[in-house]
Structures are given as C-alpha cells and as structure tokens.
Design an enzyme around this catalytic site. Sequence first.
Site, PDB file in Angstrom:
ATOM      1  N   LYS A 160     -13.570   4.202   1.037  1.00 54.88           N
ATOM      2  CA  LYS A 160     -12.948   5.521   0.946  1.00 54.88           C
ATOM      3  C   LYS A 160     -13.383   6.265  -0.314  1.00 54.88           C
ATOM      4  O   LYS A 160     -13.443   5.690  -1.395  1.00 54.88           O
ATOM      5  CB  LYS A 160     -11.422   5.336   0.949  1.00 54.88           C
ATOM      6  CG  LYS A 160     -10.621   6.615   0.703  1.00 54.88           C
ATOM      7  CD  LYS A 160      -9.142   6.321   0.754  1.00 54.88           C
ATOM      8  CE  LYS A 160      -8.324   7.523   0.293  1.00 54.88           C
ATOM      9  NZ  LYS A 160      -6.879   7.297   0.421  1.00 54.88           N
ATOM     10  N   CYS A 199      -3.165   9.040  -4.064  1.00 52.50           N
ATOM     11  CA  CYS A 199      -4.484   8.414  -4.218  1.00 52.50           C
ATOM     12  C   CYS A 199      -5.557   9.277  -4.856  1.00 52.50           C
ATOM     13  O   CYS A 199      -6.298   8.782  -5.717  1.00 52.50           O
ATOM     14  CB  CYS A 199      -4.962   7.860  -2.882  1.00 52.50           C
ATOM     15  SG  CYS A 199      -4.842   8.980  -1.501  1.00 52.50           S
ATOM     16  N   LYS A 210       5.641   5.494  -2.872  1.00 52.46           N
ATOM     17  CA  LYS A 210       4.450   6.312  -3.045  1.00 52.46           C
ATOM     18  C   LYS A 210       4.831   7.793  -3.117  1.00 52.46           C
ATOM     19  O   LYS A 210       5.712   8.258  -2.403  1.00 52.46           O
ATOM     20  CB  LYS A 210       3.515   6.101  -1.854  1.00 52.46           C
ATOM     21  CG  LYS A 210       2.347   7.062  -1.779  1.00 52.46           C
ATOM     22  CD  LYS A 210       1.575   6.904  -0.497  1.00 52.46           C
ATOM     23  CE  LYS A 210       0.454   7.948  -0.431  1.00 52.46           C
ATOM     24  NZ  LYS A 210      -0.354   7.800   0.791  1.00 52.46           N
ATOM     25  N   HIS A 262      -3.422   1.637   3.971  1.00 50.58           N
ATOM     26  CA  HIS A 262      -2.897   2.968   4.276  1.00 50.58           C
ATOM     27  C   HIS A 262      -2.671   3.115   5.784  1.00 50.58           C
ATOM     28  O   HIS A 262      -3.387   2.504   6.583  1.00 50.58           O
ATOM     29  CB  HIS A 262      -3.921   4.003   3.793  1.00 50.58           C
ATOM     30  CG  HIS A 262      -3.411   5.396   3.666  1.00 50.58           C
ATOM     31  ND1 HIS A 262      -3.056   6.165   4.747  1.00 50.58           N
ATOM     32  CD2 HIS A 262      -3.208   6.173   2.564  1.00 50.58           C
ATOM     33  CE1 HIS A 262      -2.667   7.369   4.323  1.00 50.58           C
ATOM     34  NE2 HIS A 262      -2.746   7.393   2.997  1.00 50.58           N
ATOM     35  N   HIS A 301     -12.450  10.288  -0.951  1.00 49.51           N
ATOM     36  CA  HIS A 301     -11.252  11.121  -1.159  1.00 49.51           C
ATOM     37  C   HIS A 301     -11.282  11.898  -2.483  1.00 49.51           C
ATOM     38  O   HIS A 301     -10.245  12.151  -3.090  1.00 49.51           O
ATOM     39  CB  HIS A 301      -9.975  10.267  -1.067  1.00 49.51           C
ATOM     40  CG  HIS A 301      -8.858  10.997  -0.397  1.00 49.51           C
ATOM     41  ND1 HIS A 301      -7.624  10.440  -0.155  1.00 49.51           N
ATOM     42  CD2 HIS A 301      -8.786  12.259   0.097  1.00 49.51           C
ATOM     43  CE1 HIS A 301      -6.847  11.308   0.451  1.00 49.51           C
ATOM     44  NE2 HIS A 301      -7.529  12.427   0.612  1.00 49.51           N
ATOM     45  N   ASN A 343      -1.734   3.485  -5.749  1.00 50.21           N
ATOM     46  CA  ASN A 343      -0.362   3.995  -5.906  1.00 50.21           C
ATOM     47  C   ASN A 343       0.571   3.004  -5.233  1.00 50.21           C
ATOM     48  O   ASN A 343       0.129   1.998  -4.678  1.00 50.21           O
ATOM     49  CB  ASN A 343      -0.187   5.406  -5.310  1.00 50.21           C
ATOM     50  CG  ASN A 343      -0.762   5.586  -3.919  1.00 50.21           C
ATOM     51  OD1 ASN A 343      -1.740   6.310  -3.730  1.00 50.21           O
ATOM     52  ND2 ASN A 343      -0.188   4.915  -2.937  1.00 50.21           N
ATOM     53  N   ASP A 371      -5.501   0.578  -0.869  1.00 51.46           N
ATOM     54  CA  ASP A 371      -4.874   1.888  -0.681  1.00 51.46           C
ATOM     55  C   ASP A 371      -3.421   1.709  -0.230  1.00 51.46           C
ATOM     56  O   ASP A 371      -3.170   1.144   0.829  1.00 51.46           O
ATOM     57  CB  ASP A 371      -5.669   2.667   0.373  1.00 51.46           C
ATOM     58  CG  ASP A 371      -5.415   4.163   0.313  1.00 51.46           C
ATOM     59  OD1 ASP A 371      -4.456   4.577  -0.348  1.00 51.46           O
ATOM     60  OD2 ASP A 371      -6.187   4.908   0.922  1.00 51.46           O
ATOM     61  N   ASP A 372      -2.486   2.152  -1.062  1.00 53.56           N
ATOM     62  CA  ASP A 372      -1.049   2.112  -0.726  1.00 53.56           C
ATOM     63  C   ASP A 372      -0.449   0.708  -0.703  1.00 53.56           C
ATOM     64  O   ASP A 372       0.549   0.471  -0.014  1.00 53.56           O
ATOM     65  CB  ASP A 372      -0.765   2.772   0.632  1.00 53.56           C
ATOM     66  CG  ASP A 372      -0.846   4.286   0.607  1.00 53.56           C
ATOM     67  OD1 ASP A 372      -1.349   4.843  -0.387  1.00 53.56           O
ATOM     68  OD2 ASP A 372      -0.415   4.914   1.596  1.00 53.56           O
TER      69      ASP A 372
END
Length: 493
Positions: A116, A62, A295, A219, A118, A278, A24-25
Amino acid sequence: MGNGNDVVGWFGQKPPHIVFIVADDLGWNDVSWHNPKIFTPNLEALASESVILNQSYVQPVCTPSRVAFMTGYYPFRVGRQNHVLNPLVPTGVPLRFPFLPEKLKEIGYSTHLIGKWHLGFCNLSYTPIRRGFDSFFGFYNGALDYFSHTRSSKQRGPNAKWNEADAEIGFDFRENATLSSKYNGVYSTMLFAEKAKETILFHSPDEPLYLFLSFQAVHSPLQVPKSYEDIYYNIRDEKRRKYSGMVSAMDDALGVVVKALKDNGYWDNCILIFTTDNGGQTLAGGNNWPLRGNKGTLWEGGTRAITLAHGPQLKKGYVNNKLFHAVDWFPTLLHLAGAEPVPGIDGINQWSAISEEDQEAKRNEIVYNIYDLESPKAAIRVDNYKLIQGFPGKPSDWIAPEDDSSIESIHCSLKQIHSLENGTEFLRLYDLEKDPLERYNIVKTYPHVVQKLNSRIEELRAAMVPADDPMPDERGEPKLWGNNFSPGWCIAK
C-alpha cells in the site's frame, strides 16, 4: 548515486539491510502477547528476539502516519494532518519534502516498495517510483478488495461492499508504473509476501537493501481465505472471526519474509522494523483493549502502536518504555545507514535509546496531532502528562473484543450526563503513568500543567502548515481512465 561500498553504517560495518513492515489498522489487543486468543506465532517469535517499543506512537489514521514514516515531519507541518487521501482528492505530499528512500538511494541503497502507498497518485510525481523507490508492486489507494484489487472512488464505511459493475469502481494494482491484472484473484497478503521473497532472492546481500513492505492487512474489507477464518471457529461474531483470521494470515506472510531473509544471507546484517500505522478499527473487528478509543481518535487506542525492532546489535526480548514517535524512524534509519542527518525535521535519532537499555530517553514530548479545523482539536504528551484539546473522537469507550471473552466493555461514567459525547469538555488531562487507560480527567487538579501543555500546543499551532484538503475532483474518476485509478489529472505541488 554511489554504491553500497562507498558508505559505512552499522558502526563501522557494511550498511545494514533495512526491512520496514507496516500492518494497516492492527489493534493493540490483536497480537498474541497482548491477547492469547489471537494466533500470531511468527510475530511472537520475532518479538521474543526484538526490542518491543512499548511507548511507540503513530497518527490516528494511515496517510498521516505514512507521511511521518517517510519524511520525519509531523503531518501538521506538511499539511496532511486532517484526513487520509481519498481517491479523488487532487493532491499528495508536497514534493519539497524528501522521502526516506530518496535519501537512502543517494548513498547506494536499492529501494523497493511492496503493498500500500496511500500518499497520493493524481500526478505521477506523487507516486512511489518518483519518490525514491527503484521498484513498486502494489496499489495507490487504501481499502481495496483483497482479491480483485478494486475499490470505489467514493468514501465508504469500514464494512462497505460494492458491486463490481458500479460505475465508480476502479482497478488499482501496479508493477512499477504499469497496471497489472495478472494477479486478479490472488489474496494480497500472501501475494505481497511472495513478492518480498522474490525481491530478496534476486537481490544481492552485498548491496544494501531498503524494503518497505506495506501490508494491506488487516484493514477492511474483511476478507480472508476460509482456512484462516476457521482457526477462530469458536468466535461467534463474524467481524471478529474474519478479522482474527486476517491477522493470522498476515502472521504467516511475515514468516515467509523472515525465512527468506535468513535463507538468503541477509539476517545477520539486517534491521527489521514492524509497526502498525494506527489503532484498530473496532467497527471492522479490530480491538485496542484495554486502551481507550479507536482508530481515528486521539485516545491511546487510536495512536499507541504495536512496534518492535530486530537487529544483530539489539538486545533480544526486552520491553523499551521510552517515548518514540513515527517521525523518529526517518533519522534513526538514516543514521544506521551512514547517511548525513537531515536538519529541521521533527524526528529524533533514537538508535541509542533503542539499542542501549540504560541510555537516557531522547524524547519527552509527543504531538499526537494538531488538526486544522474550525474548532480547535489537538493532543500532546510531555513526560507522563497528556493534554487533549477538543473532542478526541468516537468511540470513546474501552471496548472488549468480540471473541467470547469474559471481559466486559467499559463505558465512560461521563456518558450518563452526555458530557463526553457532546464534547462540552474542551480540555482533558491524563497522567499516563498512573492512568494509562485515560479514565480520570485531572484537568482541575493540575491547572499549571494544563497551562504549560496548552501553551505548547498553541506555540506549535502557530507553525502549522494549513491543511491541504481540496474538494474531490471528478477528473480522477476511474471511468475516465479505463476503469482504473491512474495519475495524470492534477498538478503536483
């Protein structure tokens, strides 16, 4: 539901195990083969034996990327193109779109999600156990505290901190549909790796496995055990130091999963995908150097992803420069599993393009996104040309890492006349083969290319599903659900 022996994938062999890992990120400059100041030995070892997809694209944030992974559709065709799903938004991904694990279950796969989600939770029908997963171990929202597994119901900045006594703070951790507090205080990166190891250990290698390991890392909030932060003691910038430690912790977690696959008889019949959802968030220590932007932007730094694929029938350690998009994983993995293709999706089965170096590219067009906003905003790439409509997003610069590097950030020359900052340039055209860093807007040089790509955006916009972005609903406030984030306060669509 069939069993694993009923279908044939992997070109006449048993259906392969599929392990799909999402960071994530994670920024372009946040892996060791792009930046030797980052310590990721497990990822680098994996990359050296994998196909590196060097032109792999995801969405700017995301939730839309996860929609693409799960459905094979661009988010603008699902109504999830504008934003992430914040906790109190009473919606999810429409139920008419089948998810990848649902299609894999139909042909006998055992399906498991760790980490995660989401993709919506206000109705139980939106949650993992109703979208094709046999088991779920993780959290519904994004941006949780890594130790207490809580977050605010309100949208906050990338480095926000909260008081655990705040009324809007809610707990968000589950085993299947049941809340579980027994992991409080356990750092989620390592927790998810150990759960993945356990899942692999107690599953039979003779039954096809689909494991979606969706790390919370890297993240914000910026949290990591001190031993990992200390690896980067020489970095003075606290955000960059903590973030770098989080990357190395995730790298160790990846090593745990790969070892478990090897030790338990999966590796020789397993395809492993690693990707980010992302670009990196520079406000929270991430970095996309030398790509432009961040991002949340339509620049390459927000949308070009660290991605690799490993499998016994894939060439080891080569860089594949064919265009690839997040939507392509859905049909590609279904093909490998031996499932029937799903008609009408945006994704393309790219297995031959990945597995055969001399195979022609399958894709020549990437839709970065088409937003459903008052002011038009979109981006598309056809062959080497990228056209952006509207303002791509901030920060728009080339931002060097805060790691005591000698590299200096580069600011756009247009900044001096503020044309970039106030968005007066409605159209931007870049030749990404000659100008991969998006420095030179050639919109006036190639009007015929601009017209062609602009017309293509408008053609696609005509087929856009209006964004499903309802106002937050206070019925989802954690205080009404025992200080937890729980389903039950919206009607599924």
